[in-house]
Design a protein around this motif. Structure first.
Motif, PDB file in Angstrom:
ATOM      1  N   LYS A   1       7.017  28.826 -33.206  1.00 61.40           N
ATOM      2  CA  LYS A   1       5.755  28.399 -32.803  1.00 61.40           C
ATOM      3  C   LYS A   1       6.446  28.559 -31.403  1.00 61.40           C
ATOM      4  CE  LYS A   1       2.767  25.048 -31.662  1.00 61.40           C
ATOM      5  NZ  LYS A   1       1.960  23.789 -32.460  1.00 61.40           N
ATOM      6  N   TYR A   2       7.040  28.153 -30.956  1.00 60.65           N
ATOM      7  CA  TYR A   2       7.211  27.449 -29.254  1.00 60.65           C
ATOM      8  C   TYR A   2       8.518  29.297 -28.972  1.00 60.65           C
ATOM      9  CZ  TYR A   2       5.743  22.571 -28.878  1.00 60.65           C
ATOM     10  OH  TYR A   2       5.258  22.002 -28.336  1.00 60.65           O
ATOM     11  N   MET A   3       8.801  29.815 -29.353  1.00 58.91           N
ATOM     12  CA  MET A   3       9.548  31.475 -29.331  1.00 58.91           C
ATOM     13  C   MET A   3       8.407  32.033 -29.346  1.00 58.91           C
ATOM     14  SD  MET A   3      12.256  32.507 -28.979  1.00 58.91           S
ATOM     15  CE  MET A   3      13.909  32.143 -30.219  1.00 58.91           C
ATOM     16  N   ARG A   4       7.286  32.348 -29.643  1.00 56.20           N
ATOM     17  CA  ARG A   4       6.199  32.833 -29.235  1.00 56.20           C
ATOM     18  C   ARG A   4       5.912  33.108 -27.915  1.00 56.20           C
ATOM     19  NH1 ARG A   4       5.252  32.197 -35.045  1.00 56.20           N
ATOM     20  NH2 ARG A   4       4.124  30.607 -34.270  1.00 56.20           N
ATOM     21  N   ARG A   5       5.830  31.404 -28.013  1.00 59.27           N
ATOM     22  CA  ARG A   5       5.235  31.052 -26.371  1.00 59.27           C
ATOM     23  C   ARG A   5       5.630  31.736 -25.580  1.00 59.27           C
ATOM     24  NH1 ARG A   5       3.385  24.920 -26.353  1.00 59.27           N
ATOM     25  NH2 ARG A   5       2.117  25.613 -28.173  1.00 59.27           N
ATOM     26  N   ILE A   6       7.386  30.891 -25.065  1.00 62.92           N
ATOM     27  CA  ILE A   6       8.268  31.534 -24.172  1.00 62.92           C
ATOM     28  C   ILE A   6       8.360  33.032 -24.178  1.00 62.92           C
ATOM     29  CG2 ILE A   6      10.949  31.580 -23.785  1.00 62.92           C
ATOM     30  CD1 ILE A   6       9.305  28.926 -23.591  1.00 62.92           C
ATOM     31  N   LYS A   7       7.938  34.093 -25.460  1.00 65.34           N
ATOM     32  CA  LYS A   7       7.498  35.559 -24.376  1.00 65.34           C
ATOM     33  C   LYS A   7       6.798  35.854 -24.593  1.00 65.34           C
ATOM     34  CE  LYS A   7      10.500  36.000 -29.275  1.00 65.34           C
ATOM     35  NZ  LYS A   7      11.090  37.118 -31.090  1.00 65.34           N
ATOM     36  N   GLU A   8       5.913  35.015 -24.245  1.00 63.54           N
ATOM     37  CA  GLU A   8       4.478  35.684 -24.513  1.00 63.54           C
ATOM     38  C   GLU A   8       3.950  34.998 -22.513  1.00 63.54           C
ATOM     39  OE1 GLU A   8       1.137  33.163 -26.257  1.00 63.54           O
ATOM     40  OE2 GLU A   8       1.368  33.884 -27.614  1.00 63.54           O
ATOM     41  N   MET A   9       5.054  33.836 -22.033  1.00 62.77           N
ATOM     42  CA  MET A   9       5.543  33.238 -20.654  1.00 62.77           C
ATOM     43  C   MET A   9       6.146  34.790 -19.964  1.00 62.77           C
ATOM     44  SD  MET A   9       6.132  29.207 -20.821  1.00 62.77           S
ATOM     45  CE  MET A   9       6.269  28.919 -19.631  1.00 62.77           C
ATOM     46  N   VAL A  10       7.040  34.739 -20.735  1.00 57.43           N
ATOM     47  CA  VAL A  10       7.831  36.098 -20.027  1.00 57.43           C
ATOM     48  C   VAL A  10       7.232  37.215 -19.683  1.00 57.43           C
ATOM     49  CG1 VAL A  10       9.759  37.572 -19.955  1.00 57.43           C
ATOM     50  CG2 VAL A  10       9.691  34.994 -20.405  1.00 57.43           C
ATOM     51  N   GLU A  11       6.519  37.414 -20.676  1.00 57.80           N
ATOM     52  CA  GLU A  11       5.849  38.797 -20.749  1.00 57.80           C
ATOM     53  C   GLU A  11       4.222  38.560 -19.497  1.00 57.80           C
ATOM     54  OE1 GLU A  11       6.034  41.845 -21.829  1.00 57.80           O
ATOM     55  OE2 GLU A  11       6.996  42.083 -23.639  1.00 57.80           O
ATOM     56  N   LYS A  12       4.135  37.582 -19.424  1.00 57.96           N
ATOM     57  CA  LYS A  12       2.284  36.734 -18.861  1.00 57.96           C
ATOM     58  C   LYS A  12       2.945  36.387 -17.116  1.00 57.96           C
ATOM     59  CE  LYS A  12      -1.381  33.831 -18.052  1.00 57.96           C
ATOM     60  NZ  LYS A  12      -2.000  33.007 -18.509  1.00 57.96           N
ATOM     61  N   TYR A  13       3.978  36.319 -16.715  1.00 59.44           N
ATOM     62  CA  TYR A  13       5.010  36.035 -15.948  1.00 59.44           C
ATOM     63  C   TYR A  13       5.451  36.859 -15.227  1.00 59.44           C
ATOM     64  CZ  TYR A  13       1.580  31.914 -16.914  1.00 59.44           C
ATOM     65  OH  TYR A  13       0.715  31.412 -17.273  1.00 59.44           O
TER      66      TYR A  13
END
Length: 365
Positions: free
Chosen positions: A70-82
């Protein structure tokens, strides 16, 4: 008391905000202008800061359970977004599979201007956070030393540095100059004064939403539907600190109103009651700084006076032990309202409690 729900992530975030040197020593660079994000959406960042030397934003995700998908997906989203940033993931621990998966993903999705750090917590951190979580909210601050005794609190598990050492971003690292003609700036300055004078009120350490038309600062009192409100100068040209009760918490207001004389003696002599509000109202001083000081004095007295009742340490009209409160008091006193299945006005703590308990239910050890 926070024992009614899990606030461990919140407590850790506040501690790191108050002790930025820990982040600096672990990451190897300075982190300034740290703020705790408002809880208005599920995916908001827990901690935001800036690397002043490189002028790059730092986004920190805080997890007090074992690293999971769950947190892995969040970190990946952050890398893509920022696209230009440092992403930090703090978790209780990381399995090698998690580390390998993220490393492989970052290799395939190379981000030229994103650095990623995985930091694990000291093995005793979770138990200490649980101990702090079970304390009266206003006692947590004075017991932060329990976390300070852990050395090191954070350990680097993985570093992926993709930003060129000579790269410099464009983020403004200087704190904004206060424009006293702007209500939102006045509110920010008042909030900073309250944080300095009343550091044990943890809800003050969160960033607050501001807009140019709202002169009132709202801080959760520790129970949904009850909040502290204050202003250095409202539309009536008054400064004030008040405890506000929404309609669902009318029983609480009436219970306090029944002991108004006692509260004026124990909390503040100028307390006024009306329209589900208990407050102190006065003419603003000659300067905002003087008004802030007066508000801080009143605010502290109201927190010290009302919080023991709101947080369950005392019952109105009768001092009780925390141990006996849930078992006895809730059954005996009609002043305590029935808890609704839905809480329409979440406080600073209630959203994180909800999210963290959901996370711990889905991803335990």
């Amino acid at each position: 008391m926070s024992k009614k729900g899990s606030m461990k992530e919140s407590i850790l975030s506040i501690y790191l905000k108050m002790h930025p040197q820990i982040l600096q020593d672990t990451l190897g660079f300075q982190v300034d202008n740290i703020i705790l994000e408002q809880r208005i959406a599920y995916n908001n960042i827990d901690i935001k800061g800036v690397d002043p030397k490189r002028r790059i934003p730092v986004y920190i995700e805080v997890q007090v359970t074992k690293a999971n998908q769950k947190y892995m997906r969040r970190i990946k989203e952050m890398v893509e977004k920022y696209n230009e940033s440092v992403i930090v993931w703090i978790a209780k621990s990381f399995d090698q599979e998690v580390i390998n998966e993220l490393h492989e993903w970052l290799t395939l999705h190379h981000k030229k201007f994103v650095d990623v750090y995985l930091l694990s917590l000291h093995k005793e951190a979770t138990s200490i956070l649980q101990k702090l979580n079970e304390m009266h909210n206003l006692k947590i601050y004075e017991n932060f030393q329990l976390l300070s005794n852990l050395d090191p609190l954070l350990t680097v598990e993985l570093v992926i540095q993709q930003i060129h050492p000579g790269h410099c971003g464009q983020m403004n690292t200087n704190p904004p100059i206060i424009d006293w003609e702007r209500p939102e700036d006045v509110k920010r300055a008042l909030l900073q004064e309250l944080r300095t004078k009343i550091p044990n009120c943890l809800n003050l350490h969160y960033d607050k939403k501001t807009n140019q038309n709202d002169r009132i600062l709202t801080i959760g009192a520790g129970r949904s539907g009850i909040a502290y409100r204050c202003s250095a100068r409202d539309v009536r040209n008054l400064a004030f600190v008040e405890l506000y009760f929404d309609k669902a918490e009318k029983d609480w207001y009436e219970a306090f109103e029944n002991i108004a004389d006692e509260l004026r003696k124990s909390v503040y002599p100028n307390l006024t009651f009306g329209k589900r509000r208990i407050g102190v109202y006065f003419k603003p001083k000659d300067s905002y700084e003087q008004t802030f000081e007066e508000i801080a004095v009143i605010f502290k007295k109201m927190i010290d006076g009302f919080s023991p009742y709101i947080l369950g340490e005392k019952e109105i009209g009768m001092t009780v032990s925390v141990k006996d409160h849930d078992n006895n008091i809730m059954k005996k006193f009609v002043q305590v309202p029935i808890e609704l299945p839905e809480e329409p006005y979440p406080t600073e703590g209630s959203y994180r409690i909800q999210m963290e308990e959901l996370s711990e239910l889905m991803f335990t050890k």
